[in-house]
Design an enzyme around this catalytic site. Structure first.
Site, PDB file in Angstrom:
ATOM      1  N   GLU A  19      10.332  -0.056  -8.804  1.00 46.51           N
ATOM      2  CA  GLU A  19       9.217   0.868  -8.625  1.00 46.51           C
ATOM      3  C   GLU A  19       9.380   1.475  -7.241  1.00 46.51           C
ATOM      4  O   GLU A  19       9.200   0.792  -6.227  1.00 46.51           O
ATOM      5  CB  GLU A  19       7.857   0.182  -8.758  1.00 46.51           C
ATOM      6  CG  GLU A  19       6.717   1.191  -8.707  1.00 46.51           C
ATOM      7  CD  GLU A  19       5.343   0.576  -8.912  1.00 46.51           C
ATOM      8  OE1 GLU A  19       4.345   1.314  -8.780  1.00 46.51           O
ATOM      9  OE2 GLU A  19       5.263  -0.632  -9.191  1.00 46.51           O
ATOM     10  N   GLU A  70       8.356  12.005   0.290  1.00 44.27           N
ATOM     11  CA  GLU A  70       7.230  11.078   0.385  1.00 44.27           C
ATOM     12  C   GLU A  70       6.903  10.812   1.853  1.00 44.27           C
ATOM     13  O   GLU A  70       7.712  10.241   2.578  1.00 44.27           O
ATOM     14  CB  GLU A  70       7.560   9.771  -0.334  1.00 44.27           C
ATOM     15  CG  GLU A  70       6.387   8.817  -0.406  1.00 44.27           C
ATOM     16  CD  GLU A  70       6.705   7.573  -1.216  1.00 44.27           C
ATOM     17  OE1 GLU A  70       5.854   7.143  -2.010  1.00 44.27           O
ATOM     18  OE2 GLU A  70       7.819   7.022  -1.046  1.00 44.27           O
ATOM     19  N   LYS A 103      10.104 -12.470  -2.121  1.00 42.19           N
ATOM     20  CA  LYS A 103      10.356 -12.156  -0.718  1.00 42.19           C
ATOM     21  C   LYS A 103       9.432 -11.009  -0.317  1.00 42.19           C
ATOM     22  O   LYS A 103       9.684  -9.849  -0.616  1.00 42.19           O
ATOM     23  CB  LYS A 103      11.821 -11.743  -0.518  1.00 42.19           C
ATOM     24  CG  LYS A 103      12.377 -12.015   0.901  1.00 42.19           C
ATOM     25  CD  LYS A 103      11.710 -11.254   2.021  1.00 42.19           C
ATOM     26  CE  LYS A 103      12.158  -9.800   2.055  1.00 42.19           C
ATOM     27  NZ  LYS A 103      11.558  -9.074   3.263  1.00 42.19           N
ATOM     28  N   CYS A 158       2.237   4.409  -2.992  1.00 42.17           N
ATOM     29  CA  CYS A 158       3.301   5.088  -3.748  1.00 42.17           C
ATOM     30  C   CYS A 158       2.731   6.003  -4.823  1.00 42.17           C
ATOM     31  O   CYS A 158       3.387   6.954  -5.239  1.00 42.17           O
ATOM     32  CB  CYS A 158       4.265   4.070  -4.350  1.00 42.17           C
ATOM     33  SG  CYS A 158       3.481   2.832  -5.392  1.00 42.17           S
TER      34      CYS A 158
END
Length: 483
Positions: A246, A377, A171, A280
């Protein structure tokens, strides 16, 4: 979508349109708005293909041959796939096309390893006993991928799952579904049996969540935010399925006083501005020895000022934010950095807003560890600079966030570099480089950056079950002795 070897629309007939982030107002993709009904069809197809189809029972050599043909098909369609990736993500065309070539190599590596997967033997557990460890495919794998590197991340997982003998339901993000759909079509053309690799499109709650909840799915792999990853892990817990995550990062780039400043400045710029910071493993924290701080920042600012940006179909190396909403989020972090007292050395503004979602390369100095721009982040082209005086202080600063996905150290001294890598908690580490990787090396996170490992030989373990088999040779001593 691609379900059970066929191109299908959503059961509802509804669609999602994607506007190019680098070409305001231009729709570049339309795909089905999938729902739980569509996810159910895809899971059923993958379950049937695993339980009843040939894929899990093929020899490694047979699976390998098909995966090699997928890799060849990717290269055959490299320009097409690169263009789709460029238009949907907003990254420069040259970067997108290069990433497609890298992904073909991922498939080639996994294809080669697929025929060499092995278990183990134990021949010293007794004179009349033999132990075998059998490697078996884990089953049906649900793979949910993000929007920043859609083709890379699906290619870091699917060929390993398929190589282990599993079947897959993928997906992709509702923003960047095009290349994943094409990948499944290329795989079918390469001879992959129907139902082995299925793709559903749509939003996470509508189409993706069922991959976590459904007991017919044996493994869930998710790449994305900590918030969504922990939510999916909780949904998966009642079915006791394996979950690989992750998640986010806040990568430190540690620069010691003996570093090559020219190389470090170039690498730092690449580490924070690659993919416009939407990465990331971005090196978004510069932890630099105070004695070289001014000299390094001078070099870095010079590079940052000269970075070309603009139309992703042009010659620029600097891409767009994925959506207007994400651009606003990045801008809010820049404002927060200013409010908390950080010194803005460069950037901070929107660029060419009439063309797309662009934010200027942004560099902060005088950042303190507790500031939001040092802890959270941002996922944009924003660098936070923090000084240090001792190696111990550098390591403490590097470890001082909830994340542990990646890190870099810049030093000419091997002992300094290696001792730093030993002490910093990160799943990927670079010495005198950044954002480097090959199919042979594992990836994954420490702490809140995730669980599990992808790529290399370790990646196949994520999609394998291991069965311990004890064999008795000859007749063993009876348990019950008749009197």
């Amino acid at each position: 979508m691609v379900i059970d070897g066929r191109d299908v629309d959503a059961a509802s007939g509804q669609t999602i349109s994607r506007e190019s982030p680098g070409h305001r107002g231009k729709v570049v993709g339309t795909w089905p708005a999938g729902s739980t009904e569509d996810a159910d069809r895809a899971i059923a197809a993958a379950r049937s293909a695993f339980d009843e189809g040939p894929w899990a029972r093929m020899s490694g050599a047979e699976r390998s041959a098909i995966l090699h043909r997928v890799a060849a098909g990717i290269l055959q369609h490299q320009e097409e796939l690169g263009l789709i990736e460029c238009l949907e993500t907003g990254k420069p065309l040259a970067q997108a096309t290069g990433e497609i070539g890298y992904c073909a190599d991922l498939w080639t590596y996994a294809a080669g390893m697929a025929r060499g997967l092995e278990g183990d033997t134990h021949n010293a557990i007794g004179d009349n006993r033999l132990g075998l460890v059998l490697r078996e495919p884990a089953g049906v794998v649900g793979i949910i991928t993000p929007w920043n590197f859609p083709f890379i991340i699906v290619s870091e997982r699917v060929p390993w799952a398929l190589g282990a003998g599993c079947t897959v339901v993928a997906k992709p993000s509702e923003y960047t579904s095009g290349t994943t759909i094409r990948l499944a079509q290329i795989a079918l053309e390469a001879g992959l049996p129907p139902g082995v690799f299925n793709v559903i499109t749509g939003t996470g709650p509508a189409a993706g969540q069922m991959l976590a909840e459904d007991p017919r799915v044996d493994v869930l792999s998710f790449t994305g935010s900590v918030r969504v990853g922990t939510h999916l892990a909780a949904l998966a817990a009642p079915t006791v399925k394996r979950v690989g995550l992750e998640l986010g990062g806040k990568g430190p780039q540690i620069v010691f006083a003996d570093a090559d400043l020219e190389a470090a400045a170039d690498g730092i710029a690449y580490g924070v501005y690659h993919n416009a910071g939407q990465c990331c493993i971005s090196g978004s924290r510069l932890i630099v020895h105070n004695s070289i701080r001014p000299a390094l920042l001078d070099r870095l600012l010079d590079i940052s000022k000269r970075l070309p940006f603009g139309d992703p179909l042009g010659q620029g190396k600097f891409g767009a934010m994925v959506t207007e909403q994400h651009a606003e989020k990045v801008a809010s972090y820049i404002a927060k950095g200013l409010d908390e007292g950080a010194e803005l050395l460069l950037g901070g503004e929107r660029l060419a807003a009439e063309q797309g979602n662009f934010i200027a390369p942004t560099v902060f100095d005088r950042v303190t560890p507790e500031m939001a721009i040092a802890q959270e982040e941002i996922f944009g082209p924003v660098l936070s600079t923090i000084g240090f005086d001792t190696p111990e202080e550098a390591v403490a600063l590097a470890n001082g966030t909830p994340f542990g996905l990646s890190a870099s150290v810049w030093s000419r001294d091997l002992e300094t570099a290696i001792q730093t890598t030993r002490r910093v908690k990160a799943g990927r580490f670079w010495v005198n480089s950044v954002i480097d990787g090959t199919a042979e090396m594992p990836i994954g996170g420490y702490k809140k950056s995730g669980t599990g490992r992808e790529l290399g030989r370790y990646g196949f373990d994520e999609y394998s079950q291991f069965k311990g088999l004890h064999m008795t040779l000859g007749r063993q001593q009876p348990w019950f002795q008749q009197s």
